[in-house]
Motif scaffolding. Sequence first.
Motif, PDB file in Angstrom:
ATOM      1  N   VAL A   1       0.848  -1.193   0.000  1.00  0.00           N
ATOM      2  CA  VAL A   1       0.000   0.000   0.000  1.00  0.00           C
ATOM      3  C   VAL A   1       0.885   1.245   0.000  1.00  0.00           C
ATOM      4  N   THR A   2       0.291   2.371  -0.385  1.00  0.00           N
ATOM      5  CA  THR A   2       1.059   3.612  -0.473  1.00  0.00           C
ATOM      6  C   THR A   2       0.404   4.665   0.414  1.00  0.00           C
ATOM      7  N   THR A   3       1.178   5.240   1.333  1.00  0.00           N
ATOM      8  CA  THR A   3       0.620   6.238   2.241  1.00  0.00           C
ATOM      9  C   THR A   3       0.439   7.560   1.502  1.00  0.00           C
ATOM     10  N   ARG A   4      -0.205   8.516   2.200  1.00  0.00           N
ATOM     11  CA  ARG A   4      -0.452   9.785   1.499  1.00  0.00           C
ATOM     12  C   ARG A   4       0.837  10.562   1.235  1.00  0.00           C
ATOM     13  N   THR A   5       1.932  10.184   1.931  1.00  0.00           N
ATOM     14  CA  THR A   5       3.203  10.844   1.634  1.00  0.00           C
ATOM     15  C   THR A   5       3.994  10.055   0.595  1.00  0.00           C
ATOM     16  N   GLY A   6       3.371   9.022   0.027  1.00  0.00           N
ATOM     17  CA  GLY A   6       4.027   8.286  -1.044  1.00  0.00           C
ATOM     18  C   GLY A   6       4.918   7.162  -0.557  1.00  0.00           C
ATOM     19  N   GLN A   7       4.896   6.928   0.755  1.00  0.00           N
ATOM     20  CA  GLN A   7       5.737   5.857   1.282  1.00  0.00           C
ATOM     21  C   GLN A   7       5.054   4.506   1.057  1.00  0.00           C
ATOM     22  N   GLN A   8       5.844   3.537   0.639  1.00  0.00           N
ATOM     23  CA  GLN A   8       5.252   2.230   0.413  1.00  0.00           C
ATOM     24  C   GLN A   8       5.416   1.353   1.628  1.00  0.00           C
ATOM     25  N   LYS A   9       4.350   0.592   1.899  1.00  0.00           N
ATOM     26  CA  LYS A   9       4.411  -0.315   3.042  1.00  0.00           C
ATOM     27  C   LYS A   9       3.887  -1.671   2.622  1.00  0.00           C
ATOM     28  N   VAL A  10       4.559  -2.695   3.108  1.00  0.00           N
ATOM     29  CA  VAL A  10       4.018  -4.039   2.894  1.00  0.00           C
ATOM     30  C   VAL A  10       3.174  -4.337   4.128  1.00  0.00           C
ATOM     31  N   VAL A  11       1.904  -4.671   3.902  1.00  0.00           N
ATOM     32  CA  VAL A  11       1.034  -4.929   5.051  1.00  0.00           C
ATOM     33  C   VAL A  11       0.413  -6.317   4.958  1.00  0.00           C
ATOM     34  N   LEU A  12       0.192  -6.870   6.129  1.00  0.00           N
ATOM     35  CA  LEU A  12      -0.536  -8.123   6.232  1.00  0.00           C
ATOM     36  C   LEU A  12      -1.959  -7.725   6.601  1.00  0.00           C
ATOM     37  N   THR A  13      -2.939  -8.043   5.761  1.00  0.00           N
ATOM     38  CA  THR A  13      -4.310  -7.616   6.063  1.00  0.00           C
ATOM     39  C   THR A  13      -5.132  -8.809   6.525  1.00  0.00           C
ATOM     40  N   LEU A  14      -6.037  -8.497   7.437  1.00  0.00           N
ATOM     41  CA  LEU A  14      -6.899  -9.511   8.020  1.00  0.00           C
ATOM     42  C   LEU A  14      -8.297  -8.911   8.024  1.00  0.00           C
ATOM     43  N   SER A  15      -9.270  -9.616   7.496  1.00  0.00           N
ATOM     44  CA  SER A  15     -10.622  -9.065   7.465  1.00  0.00           C
ATOM     45  C   SER A  15     -11.536  -9.889   8.358  1.00  0.00           C
TER      46      SER A  15
END
Lengths: 509, 117
Positions: A218-232
């Motif tokens: 995902v990409t934050t509003r400052t353009g930083q990329q993050k790898v996230v583990l999502t759980l729904s």
Amino acid sequence: MHDFVVSEPLVIIAQDAGHGKVLARILTEHGYQPANADYGDALATVGVVRPRLVVLGICDCMQGHEVAQKIHSAFPEVRLIVLVPEGEYRMGLDFLEEGASDFLFKPVSERALRVALDRALNALEVKEENEVLKAKNKILESSQQLCRQLFDEVPCYISVQNKDRRIVRSNRQFKLDFGACLGERCYEVYKHRTHPCPNCPVEQTFNDGLMHQTEEVVTTRTGQQKVVLTLSAPLRDENGEITEVMELATDISQIRELQDRLTSLGLFIGSISHGVRGMLTALDGGLYRLEKGIANQDLSMAADGMERVKVMISRIRNSVLEMLYYSKDRDPNIQTVDVQSFGDGVANFVEPKATKHDIRFQKEFHGVLGQMDLDPETISAGLVNILENAVDACIEDESKERHFVAFIVEGTHERVSFIIRDNGMGIDRATQEKMFSLFFSSKGSKGTGLGLYIANDVVHQHGGTISVDSKVGQGTEFRVELPRKRVRSLQQADGMQEDSLHSAHTSQV
Amino acid sequence: MAKKIMIIDDDPNIVTYLEDIFHDAGYATCKAMDGADALAVVNQEKPDLITLDLEMPKEWGPRFYRELSQDKVHGSIPVIVISGLAGNKYAIQKAVASFTKPFDRAELLKVIKETIG
């Protein structure tokens, strides 16, 4: 109203014992358990019986007040019903003001007494219920606050989404990195996509009511990329219908980065180990000749052995240096170079490939050129990689008759920019966001996924930035900006390095 | 007459090294720089033992070995694998021995002596 009270203890205080007993008999018939006391033992009796209700008959006003006050101060929860002489309305009001719950005129009728006691009991019960409610409310409030706090402070991004994938609630961490995006769609906010992601865990949870897990970039509003583990996880209404789904995303970028580095090192070592083994064996061969030459005093054999040893040592040295580059322990080999000839060198590397595929290769120099500080080996490798990608993007693009790749060098007194522009196939936003990650390749088996990762890496080591501007079907422009003089502190302070990393991912479309 | 060892390796430096050791140990040698030429060399030179590299550009070791083992005349020539690949033991199971580069010289000569004398 109570018709019959079940065993409600009660104290009747009267100076006239006879009068007290009559009252006691009447109240017993109504289910009370009365205890009689006079003014002298009133407090002691109340202390033993611990009634909720006290009936106080008044003969002597002064003494009566004294008893009432003592009971109020010792047992503030007790409801006091005062029986005042007939017509003594003012006296009755005085008692009310001092805290009595009711007063009646003497001689008191059975009915009046019963009604007064019932009302007092009712009031007591209401008060008790009220207190229970208050206590419950307090627990509710504090647990709500706790929930809110947990929701906000948990070190993950939490968003609650409706069936349209619109965000209806989000926690503080989410707002901090992605903005207050209430009402916006999850995939717009997280990924800048126009359509839902394939295999969306939230959609799956809406469909089957189960928890689902994915890994996303995902990409934050400052353009930083993050790898996230999502759980729904599903949120249901009172009928058990899933109305909303909660998505919890945990930032695992650092773990991934470490993993990437280890994988890359492992792959790299695997790929060079065969070569290194050969070199070591040949080194043994050289040493064997050297030793034999010395032992037999055969100088030409010794010299031949020595030569072999030298060649092998230099090959092993290069391999080890490459390995050190990957393991990040390598310091850039900064040299002062002439910008024009450095640029020419880079262009000469790629021009034949472009020409071979009938792609016009354009080389331009603008502004202040002069000299600059850089590690010519790594920076030229990075630029060549981007230029070769540009050529590939033109080869792949079948929509245009003529293609070009332009390599433009622009200098100011502080910075030198290398711009690589092509009219090839272009890069979509999703690819733009991933393309600097290790082993991400859009070229299938033709790419290793190492090129842009390393290019990005070396540019940051120099305190520079890479940005990309691309339109699908129209072409791409990469801009590598480097400071003319390398700022030492920039690449030494970790925090600064991270900042430059963030800015480099900023892409303008 | 000296026993003859055939060296199959694509790296000339390593071929030279093996020639040096074998000559010094009293063996004659012949060589092939690739699996593809090797069978012809075998027919011509009739070696007593073969040292075989696994990864070579044109034809790799195991394929040469399969062809060799099907040859009626030379199929039983003992083969020693000398390769940079870890786990090369599994590549040619009938090999007399497998050495991983860089190898132990004394150990190699010992195995050769035990095999062909």
